[in-house]
Design a protein around this motif. Structure first.
Motif, PDB file in Angstrom:
ATOM      1  N   ALA A 275      37.327  28.374  49.511  1.00 41.22           N
ATOM      2  CA  ALA A 275      36.700  29.104  50.616  1.00 41.22           C
ATOM      3  C   ALA A 275      36.686  30.606  50.336  1.00 41.22           C
ATOM      4  CB  ALA A 275      37.431  28.812  51.920  1.00 41.22           C
ATOM      5  N   ILE A 276      37.767  31.111  49.751  1.00 46.23           N
ATOM      6  CA  ILE A 276      37.825  32.531  49.411  1.00 46.23           C
ATOM      7  C   ILE A 276      36.764  32.870  48.372  1.00 46.23           C
ATOM      8  CG2 ILE A 276      39.257  34.318  48.344  1.00 46.23           C
ATOM      9  CD1 ILE A 276      41.701  32.923  49.582  1.00 46.23           C
ATOM     10  N   ALA A 277      36.629  32.031  47.362  1.00 46.98           N
ATOM     11  CA  ALA A 277      35.622  32.266  46.325  1.00 46.98           C
ATOM     12  C   ALA A 277      34.220  32.276  46.911  1.00 46.98           C
ATOM     13  CB  ALA A 277      35.737  31.193  45.241  1.00 46.98           C
ATOM     14  N   ALA A 278      33.944  31.337  47.805  1.00 50.04           N
ATOM     15  CA  ALA A 278      32.607  31.235  48.394  1.00 50.04           C
ATOM     16  C   ALA A 278      32.285  32.442  49.257  1.00 50.04           C
ATOM     17  CB  ALA A 278      32.501  29.950  49.209  1.00 50.04           C
TER      18      ALA A 278
ATOM     19  N   SER B 119      36.283  30.792  34.866  1.00 49.93           N
ATOM     20  CA  SER B 119      36.491  32.240  34.920  1.00 49.93           C
ATOM     21  C   SER B 119      36.576  32.715  36.373  1.00 49.93           C
ATOM     22  CB  SER B 119      35.371  32.976  34.180  1.00 49.93           C
ATOM     23  OG  SER B 119      34.116  32.727  34.794  1.00 49.93           O
ATOM     24  N   LEU B 120      35.741  32.132  37.246  1.00 51.20           N
ATOM     25  CA  LEU B 120      35.806  32.489  38.658  1.00 51.20           C
ATOM     26  C   LEU B 120      37.116  32.013  39.262  1.00 51.20           C
ATOM     27  CD1 LEU B 120      34.551  33.576  41.275  1.00 51.20           C
ATOM     28  CD2 LEU B 120      33.539  31.317  41.618  1.00 51.20           C
ATOM     29  N   ARG B 121      37.528  30.816  38.877  1.00 47.39           N
ATOM     30  CA  ARG B 121      38.797  30.294  39.383  1.00 47.39           C
ATOM     31  C   ARG B 121      39.936  31.243  39.012  1.00 47.39           C
ATOM     32  NH1 ARG B 121      41.968  24.910  37.173  1.00 47.39           N
ATOM     33  NH2 ARG B 121      43.728  25.013  38.628  1.00 47.39           N
ATOM     34  N   SER B 122      39.946  31.709  37.779  1.00 48.82           N
ATOM     35  CA  SER B 122      40.983  32.635  37.341  1.00 48.82           C
ATOM     36  C   SER B 122      40.901  33.951  38.117  1.00 48.82           C
ATOM     37  CB  SER B 122      40.854  32.910  35.841  1.00 48.82           C
ATOM     38  OG  SER B 122      41.077  31.739  35.093  1.00 48.82           O
ATOM     39  N   ARG B 123      39.684  34.402  38.381  1.00 47.35           N
ATOM     40  CA  ARG B 123      39.504  35.647  39.114  1.00 47.35           C
ATOM     41  C   ARG B 123      40.070  35.535  40.521  1.00 47.35           C
ATOM     42  NH1 ARG B 123      33.723  38.705  40.474  1.00 47.35           N
ATOM     43  NH2 ARG B 123      34.657  40.615  41.329  1.00 47.35           N
ATOM     44  N   VAL B 124      39.775  34.436  41.176  1.00 47.13           N
ATOM     45  CA  VAL B 124      40.280  34.235  42.535  1.00 47.13           C
ATOM     46  C   VAL B 124      41.796  34.114  42.524  1.00 47.13           C
ATOM     47  CG1 VAL B 124      40.290  32.671  44.513  1.00 47.13           C
ATOM     48  CG2 VAL B 124      38.140  33.216  43.364  1.00 47.13           C
ATOM     49  N   GLN B 125      42.335  33.413  41.535  1.00 42.17           N
ATOM     50  CA  GLN B 125      43.789  33.267  41.453  1.00 42.17           C
ATOM     51  C   GLN B 125      44.468  34.616  41.254  1.00 42.17           C
ATOM     52  OE1 GLN B 125      44.020  30.388  38.247  1.00 42.17           O
ATOM     53  NE2 GLN B 125      44.366  28.691  39.681  1.00 42.17           N
ATOM     54  N   ARG B 126      43.886  35.451  40.395  1.00 42.38           N
ATOM     55  CA  ARG B 126      44.445  36.791  40.183  1.00 42.38           C
ATOM     56  C   ARG B 126      44.359  37.617  41.452  1.00 42.38           C
ATOM     57  NH1 ARG B 126      41.477  36.456  35.360  1.00 42.38           N
ATOM     58  NH2 ARG B 126      39.883  37.870  36.231  1.00 42.38           N
ATOM     59  N   LEU B 127      43.243  37.492  42.159  1.00 43.72           N
ATOM     60  CA  LEU B 127      43.046  38.249  43.397  1.00 43.72           C
ATOM     61  C   LEU B 127      44.090  37.845  44.435  1.00 43.72           C
ATOM     62  CD1 LEU B 127      40.968  40.333  44.546  1.00 43.72           C
ATOM     63  CD2 LEU B 127      39.829  38.385  45.630  1.00 43.72           C
ATOM     64  N   VAL B 128      44.298  36.562  44.591  1.00 41.58           N
ATOM     65  CA  VAL B 128      45.279  36.062  45.559  1.00 41.58           C
ATOM     66  C   VAL B 128      46.689  36.497  45.165  1.00 41.58           C
ATOM     67  CG1 VAL B 128      46.389  33.968  46.432  1.00 41.58           C
ATOM     68  CG2 VAL B 128      43.882  34.109  46.337  1.00 41.58           C
TER      69      VAL B 128
ATOM     70  N   SER C  45      31.080  22.259  44.692  1.00 39.81           N
ATOM     71  CA  SER C  45      31.973  21.156  44.386  1.00 39.81           C
ATOM     72  C   SER C  45      32.263  21.122  42.880  1.00 39.81           C
ATOM     73  CB  SER C  45      31.338  19.833  44.826  1.00 39.81           C
ATOM     74  OG  SER C  45      32.185  18.747  44.524  1.00 39.81           O
ATOM     75  N   GLY C  46      33.527  20.986  42.541  1.00 39.85           N
ATOM     76  CA  GLY C  46      33.920  20.962  41.141  1.00 39.85           C
ATOM     77  C   GLY C  46      34.004  22.333  40.508  1.00 39.85           C
ATOM     78  N   TRP C  47      34.068  23.368  41.329  1.00 43.45           N
ATOM     79  CA  TRP C  47      34.040  24.738  40.819  1.00 43.45           C
ATOM     80  C   TRP C  47      35.220  25.056  39.912  1.00 43.45           C
ATOM     81  CZ3 TRP C  47      37.286  29.027  42.123  1.00 43.45           C
ATOM     82  CH2 TRP C  47      38.360  28.688  42.975  1.00 43.45           C
ATOM     83  N   ARG C  48      36.348  24.421  40.140  1.00 42.96           N
ATOM     84  CA  ARG C  48      37.527  24.708  39.330  1.00 42.96           C
ATOM     85  C   ARG C  48      37.287  24.418  37.852  1.00 42.96           C
ATOM     86  NH1 ARG C  48      42.495  25.132  42.020  1.00 42.96           N
ATOM     87  NH2 ARG C  48      42.328  24.951  44.296  1.00 42.96           N
TER      88      ARG C  48
END
Length: 258
Positions: A208-211, A229-238, A221-224
């Motif tokens: 939800a944060i990424a979206a 790269s986006l998944r890593s970006r969101v994880q770093r942001l969080v 769906s299946g974005w992970r």
């Protein structure tokens, strides 16, 4: 009721980027307040502390508690010099009004003064821009005064010297000098971190944060697996948002970018 439960009432909707836009015009110290007012422990102490003495506010770097329900446009937190590098010391003495004196009563609503045994802690702020002086000697609330400014050292003088330039410009024109109060150059990054923090507090997941932060196509769906790269970006942001919320915001009170 605890301050933590009412947090959503005065914090912007993390899904609405426009509700954070005002922060793009703020100085870096404004972001320190935005982080602090989201701290549940601080909110509990400030709102429900049962008449906690001002000394207790020093735990969070303040001279006195400020209402955490107010965002930086309305709040007037007075940060302590031990925490905030942009504080200028001065000695005040009564003097007739003239070219070398200032009567801060002329400045009206931008003035906040807190008093204690050490003297007067002066904040001049319109909610976006701030000037902080610690004044000993005379009483700034009783008329015109001449200020003798305290500067020392080399590296340690940089912050107070900037405050002196800002104060002289304000005293001379009764307006904040835009060139001396530039918006925080990393404001956009800080806003993303605040939104991520507010999303976590609201119970949102990383998808939800990424979206919301990077567009609906960013978290299909299946974005992970489709967009690692986006998944890593969101994880770093969080992760960074949690670090800043846990005390990292103090770096915003220094001279160097966090």
């Amino acid at each position: 009721m605890t301050a933590g439960r009412d947090l959503a009432e005065d914090i912007p909707d993390w899904r609405d980027p426009h509700s954070y836009n005002f922060l793009m015009r703020c100085e870096r110290v404004a972001f320190a307040w935005e982080w602090l007012r989201r701290d549940v422990r601080f909110r509990d102490a400030a709102l429900f502390g049962g008449g906690a003495p001002p000394a207790a506010a020093s735990e969070w770097g303040l001279h006195d508690f400020t209402d955490p329900r107010l965002d930086t446009r309305s709040a007037r937190p007075v940060w302590r010099a031990e925490w905030h590098s942009l504080v200028l010391g001065a000695q005040a003495e009564r003097a007739p009004m003239g070219a070398d004196t200032i009567d801060i009563r002329i400045l009206g609503g931008i003035t906040t003064i807190l008093k204690d045994q050490a003297g007067q802690h002066l904040l001049l702020s319109d909610g976006l821009r701030n000037i902080r002086l610690d004044v000993t000697g005379g009483d700034l609330t009783r008329g015109s005064a001449r200020l003798a400014y305290r500067l020392s050292g080399i590296a340690s003088a940089a912050g107070p010297l900037l405050v002196l330039r800002q104060a002289l410009a304000l005293f001379g024109t009764h307006h904040f000098a835009r060139t001396l109060h530039p918006p925080f150059r990393r404001a956009a990054r800080q806003i993303l971190l605040l939104r991520a923090h507010d999303a976590i507090r609201a119970g949102a997941g990383q998808r939800a944060i990424a979206a919301s932060l990077f567009g609906p196509d960013a978290a299909t769906s299946g974005w992970r697996f489709a967009n690692p790269s986006l998944r890593s970006r969101v994880q770093r942001l969080v992760r960074t948002a949690r670090e800043v919320a846990s005390g990292g915001y103090v770096d915003l009170l220094g001279m160097r970018d966090p």
